[in-house]
Motif scaffolding. Sequence first.
Motif, PDB file in Angstrom:
ATOM      1  N   VAL A  34       0.887  -1.077  -0.022  1.00 30.82           N
ATOM      2  CA  VAL A  34      -0.099   0.005   0.020  1.00 30.82           C
ATOM      3  C   VAL A  34       1.044   1.203  -0.097  1.00 30.82           C
ATOM      4  O   VAL A  34       0.605   2.398  -0.776  1.00 30.82           O
ATOM      5  CB  VAL A  34      -0.982   0.128   1.192  1.00 30.82           C
ATOM      6  CG1 VAL A  34      -1.490   1.452   1.374  1.00 30.82           C
ATOM      7  CG2 VAL A  34      -2.029  -1.127   1.097  1.00 30.82           C
ATOM      8  N   VAL A  35       2.095   1.158   0.753  1.00 29.53           N
ATOM      9  CA  VAL A  35       2.882   2.379   0.826  1.00 29.53           C
ATOM     10  C   VAL A  35       3.416   2.641  -0.587  1.00 29.53           C
ATOM     11  O   VAL A  35       3.519   3.895  -0.859  1.00 29.53           O
ATOM     12  CB  VAL A  35       3.922   2.172   1.808  1.00 29.53           C
ATOM     13  CG1 VAL A  35       5.020   3.198   2.077  1.00 29.53           C
ATOM     14  CG2 VAL A  35       3.303   2.145   3.391  1.00 29.53           C
ATOM     15  N   ILE A  36       3.780   1.555  -1.245  1.00 29.60           N
ATOM     16  CA  ILE A  36       4.449   1.801  -2.462  1.00 29.60           C
ATOM     17  C   ILE A  36       3.606   2.199  -3.537  1.00 29.60           C
ATOM     18  O   ILE A  36       4.068   3.222  -4.033  1.00 29.60           O
ATOM     19  CB  ILE A  36       5.128   0.382  -3.034  1.00 29.60           C
ATOM     20  CG1 ILE A  36       6.424   0.069  -2.049  1.00 29.60           C
ATOM     21  CG2 ILE A  36       5.606   0.577  -4.534  1.00 29.60           C
ATOM     22  CD1 ILE A  36       7.076  -1.279  -2.229  1.00 29.60           C
ATOM     23  N   ALA A  37       2.206   1.791  -3.601  1.00 23.96           N
ATOM     24  CA  ALA A  37       1.398   2.295  -4.530  1.00 23.96           C
ATOM     25  C   ALA A  37       1.033   3.841  -4.279  1.00 23.96           C
ATOM     26  O   ALA A  37       1.041   4.576  -5.145  1.00 23.96           O
ATOM     27  CB  ALA A  37       0.027   1.271  -4.247  1.00 23.96           C
ATOM     28  N   GLU A  38       1.066   4.097  -2.933  1.00 27.01           N
ATOM     29  CA  GLU A  38       0.910   5.582  -2.621  1.00 27.01           C
ATOM     30  C   GLU A  38       2.022   6.322  -3.082  1.00 27.01           C
ATOM     31  O   GLU A  38       1.886   7.470  -3.524  1.00 27.01           O
ATOM     32  CB  GLU A  38       0.743   5.462  -0.901  1.00 27.01           C
ATOM     33  CG  GLU A  38       0.337   6.843  -0.413  1.00 27.01           C
ATOM     34  CD  GLU A  38       0.567   6.781   1.116  1.00 27.01           C
ATOM     35  OE1 GLU A  38      -0.032   5.804   1.716  1.00 27.01           O
ATOM     36  OE2 GLU A  38       1.292   7.503   1.823  1.00 27.01           O
ATOM     37  N   GLY A  86      -1.004   9.910   4.070  1.00 21.21           N
ATOM     38  CA  GLY A  86      -0.487   8.763   3.975  1.00 21.21           C
ATOM     39  C   GLY A  86       0.144   8.218   5.282  1.00 21.21           C
ATOM     40  O   GLY A  86      -0.192   7.068   5.768  1.00 21.21           O
ATOM     41  N   LEU A  87       0.916   9.154   6.052  1.00 21.88           N
ATOM     42  CA  LEU A  87       1.648   8.624   7.158  1.00 21.88           C
ATOM     43  C   LEU A  87       0.690   8.026   8.201  1.00 21.88           C
ATOM     44  O   LEU A  87       0.729   7.211   8.854  1.00 21.88           O
ATOM     45  CB  LEU A  87       2.518   9.834   7.783  1.00 21.88           C
ATOM     46  CG  LEU A  87       3.420   9.483   9.051  1.00 21.88           C
ATOM     47  CD1 LEU A  87       4.234   8.130   8.717  1.00 21.88           C
ATOM     48  CD2 LEU A  87       4.046  10.513   9.320  1.00 21.88           C
TER      49      LEU A  87
ATOM     50  N   GLU C  58       9.190  10.026   5.488  1.00 25.99           N
ATOM     51  CA  GLU C  58       9.653   8.722   5.338  1.00 25.99           C
ATOM     52  C   GLU C  58      10.358   8.023   6.470  1.00 25.99           C
ATOM     53  O   GLU C  58      10.389   7.004   7.093  1.00 25.99           O
ATOM     54  CB  GLU C  58      10.786   8.591   4.062  1.00 25.99           C
ATOM     55  CG  GLU C  58      11.278   7.549   3.904  1.00 25.99           C
ATOM     56  CD  GLU C  58      10.389   6.503   3.324  1.00 25.99           C
ATOM     57  OE1 GLU C  58       9.198   6.681   2.788  1.00 25.99           O
ATOM     58  OE2 GLU C  58      10.630   5.364   3.936  1.00 25.99           O
ATOM     59  N   ILE C  59      11.248   9.137   7.177  1.00 22.31           N
ATOM     60  CA  ILE C  59      12.077   8.656   8.453  1.00 22.31           C
ATOM     61  C   ILE C  59      11.067   8.229   9.263  1.00 22.31           C
ATOM     62  O   ILE C  59      11.235   7.337  10.076  1.00 22.31           O
ATOM     63  CB  ILE C  59      13.240  10.039   8.879  1.00 22.31           C
ATOM     64  CG1 ILE C  59      14.327   9.931   7.818  1.00 22.31           C
ATOM     65  CG2 ILE C  59      13.661   9.414  10.156  1.00 22.31           C
ATOM     66  CD1 ILE C  59      15.016  11.103   7.871  1.00 22.31           C
ATOM     67  N   ALA C  60      10.129   9.196   9.586  1.00 23.71           N
ATOM     68  CA  ALA C  60       9.108   8.576  10.496  1.00 23.71           C
ATOM     69  C   ALA C  60       8.527   7.536  10.300  1.00 23.71           C
ATOM     70  O   ALA C  60       8.157   6.564  11.130  1.00 23.71           O
ATOM     71  CB  ALA C  60       7.935   9.752  10.969  1.00 23.71           C
ATOM     72  N   ALA C  61       7.998   6.964   9.009  1.00 21.83           N
ATOM     73  CA  ALA C  61       7.261   5.853   8.776  1.00 21.83           C
ATOM     74  C   ALA C  61       8.283   4.726   8.792  1.00 21.83           C
ATOM     75  O   ALA C  61       7.784   3.583   9.469  1.00 21.83           O
ATOM     76  CB  ALA C  61       6.866   6.029   7.081  1.00 21.83           C
ATOM     77  N   VAL C  62       9.412   4.870   8.491  1.00 20.38           N
ATOM     78  CA  VAL C  62      10.436   3.728   8.843  1.00 20.38           C
ATOM     79  C   VAL C  62      10.610   3.399  10.125  1.00 20.38           C
ATOM     80  O   VAL C  62      10.635   2.300  10.602  1.00 20.38           O
ATOM     81  CB  VAL C  62      11.677   3.867   8.032  1.00 20.38           C
ATOM     82  CG1 VAL C  62      12.843   3.014   8.234  1.00 20.38           C
ATOM     83  CG2 VAL C  62      11.435   3.926   6.466  1.00 20.38           C
ATOM     84  N   ILE C  63      10.922   4.337  11.039  1.00 20.06           N
ATOM     85  CA  ILE C  63      10.911   4.282  12.478  1.00 20.06           C
ATOM     86  C   ILE C  63       9.555   3.577  13.129  1.00 20.06           C
ATOM     87  O   ILE C  63       9.819   2.679  13.608  1.00 20.06           O
ATOM     88  CB  ILE C  63      11.090   5.592  13.339  1.00 20.06           C
ATOM     89  CG1 ILE C  63      12.644   6.171  12.774  1.00 20.06           C
ATOM     90  CG2 ILE C  63      11.002   5.446  14.764  1.00 20.06           C
ATOM     91  CD1 ILE C  63      12.684   7.402  13.457  1.00 20.06           C
ATOM     92  N   LEU C  64       8.516   3.994  12.523  1.00 19.26           N
ATOM     93  CA  LEU C  64       7.415   3.347  13.129  1.00 19.26           C
ATOM     94  C   LEU C  64       7.178   2.022  12.829  1.00 19.26           C
ATOM     95  O   LEU C  64       6.891   1.118  13.668  1.00 19.26           O
ATOM     96  CB  LEU C  64       6.128   4.152  12.687  1.00 19.26           C
ATOM     97  CG  LEU C  64       5.723   5.261  13.363  1.00 19.26           C
ATOM     98  CD1 LEU C  64       4.411   5.739  12.600  1.00 19.26           C
ATOM     99  CD2 LEU C  64       5.279   4.902  14.890  1.00 19.26           C
ATOM    100  N   LEU C  65       7.457   1.586  11.414  1.00 11.33           N
ATOM    101  CA  LEU C  65       7.424   0.185  10.822  1.00 11.33           C
ATOM    102  C   LEU C  65       8.348  -0.498  11.632  1.00 11.33           C
ATOM    103  O   LEU C  65       7.996  -1.831  12.261  1.00 11.33           O
ATOM    104  CB  LEU C  65       7.706   0.199   9.553  1.00 11.33           C
ATOM    105  CG  LEU C  65       6.469   0.520   8.496  1.00 11.33           C
ATOM    106  CD1 LEU C  65       7.027   0.674   7.140  1.00 11.33           C
ATOM    107  CD2 LEU C  65       5.747  -0.683   8.427  1.00 11.33           C
TER     108      LEU C  65
END
Lengths: 117, 152, 182
Positions: A34-38, A86-87, C58-65
């Motif tokens: 989903v993230v990549i498609a977004e 998205g986030l 992107e940094i925040a999303a990678v940290i969360l994941l």
Amino acid sequence: MNAYMPYILCLILFCIGIYAVLSKRNIIKIILGVVIAEYAVNLFLILVAYKTGGRAAIFSATENIPPQSMVDPLPHALVLTSIVIGLATTAFMIALAIRLYGKYGTFDITRMRELRG
Amino acid sequence: MSKEHEHGMSVIVKTVTRLTVGLIFLYGMYIVLHGHITPGGGFAGGVIIALSFINLDLAFGGKVSGKVFSKGGTSLVEALGAVMFLALALMGLQYGGFFDNFLHPDGEPGDLVSAGIIPLENIAISLKVGAGLFGIFLTLIVLQKFESEKKQ
Amino acid sequence: MIELYVLLGLMIAGAIIAIEVKNLLSAVVAVGIVGLGLSIIFLLLKAPDVALTQIVVEIAAVILLIRATLHRDIALKPCGSRPFGGFLAILFLGLAVLAGALTFSGGLNPFGSPLMTVSEFYPMNAVAGTGAVNVVSSVILDYRAYDTLGEATVLFTAVVGVLTVMRSKGKKKEEDLQGNNE
């Protein structure tokens, strides 16, 4: 080179994301799809806005920049809000995945179906 | 070893964090306040401010950053941002319409104090985005950690 | 624009690695590659606001994941495909390629020449109308502030949703049920 080449590469990226959503069993892989498609959709909007030889949509106090030479600022504004949304949705999906893991002890969605009831 | 060193990462990470976290916070403030004249704005600046708190949280463990910013405080700041944004929008009704830029003629374009209510709206958005993201982080990470400790 | 094609190829390679690799930590890091490449592409396409926001998010999303998923014991389990998933995926991809071909054969302008009939208004009038030098900022917070209001609503809803899903109080009955099942 073809004038539509960036759009086609962007479509390929979108298709990779959709493929992950449709065919993977691991929930984390589905979230990544989903993230990549977004990302691909955001990239497509910015690609549409680009003008060859254009400049960023910011005026300067010391230099006279003609408004006609700027790239299209409207998709930039739309994508700016879309990235933050998205986030937030990614965080929500992660919360759902953690709850499912706590209930079933696995990230595999086919095993979740077996364990139900 | 003091009690502070028992949680979180190693001493190197803690020392570097102590030196840099203030600078990250200041950079976020700069991005927010200059949003109408340079690239950036409330969204990016708010996320940078939230990342400075997340950095503190990751390096020192949940208990130290909980002193700086609890979950109730996070909700309060987020609600404050939303109320500020809507209040600015409603104040425009008196002058012409919802989201009317009623302060506009003040200041030269390109100065820090210019563009009417746009910098104020940037601040409101940054409060909302930063507090919302940090609240999500606290909920996902810290509560999860407490639960796993309880199970053990 | 050769950099654009190189970066797009890197992003596609990163996406394929992220989806096909077995280890979930490697997958999350590969998604980080995709997001950071996207940020550099935004910079090349003259969108500095979007590039700054993308790199931070992107940094925040990678940290969360990483933090939310990868302290669990799931790293080395195989993650295969679903039954019928491959068939569905191939069907959908075929339709997507067909739609893309139809779109690119007619409606879309070539890369590098946008359709500026509506958006020309914003660079022409932003400084006189709002006083903001950054045109994108004047669009999101003045001309199209309703968009931002909607975004704030969606963000608030997402935060409330996360808090609701992750709440730990008032769950005593469910814990008892789980204890019985075990």
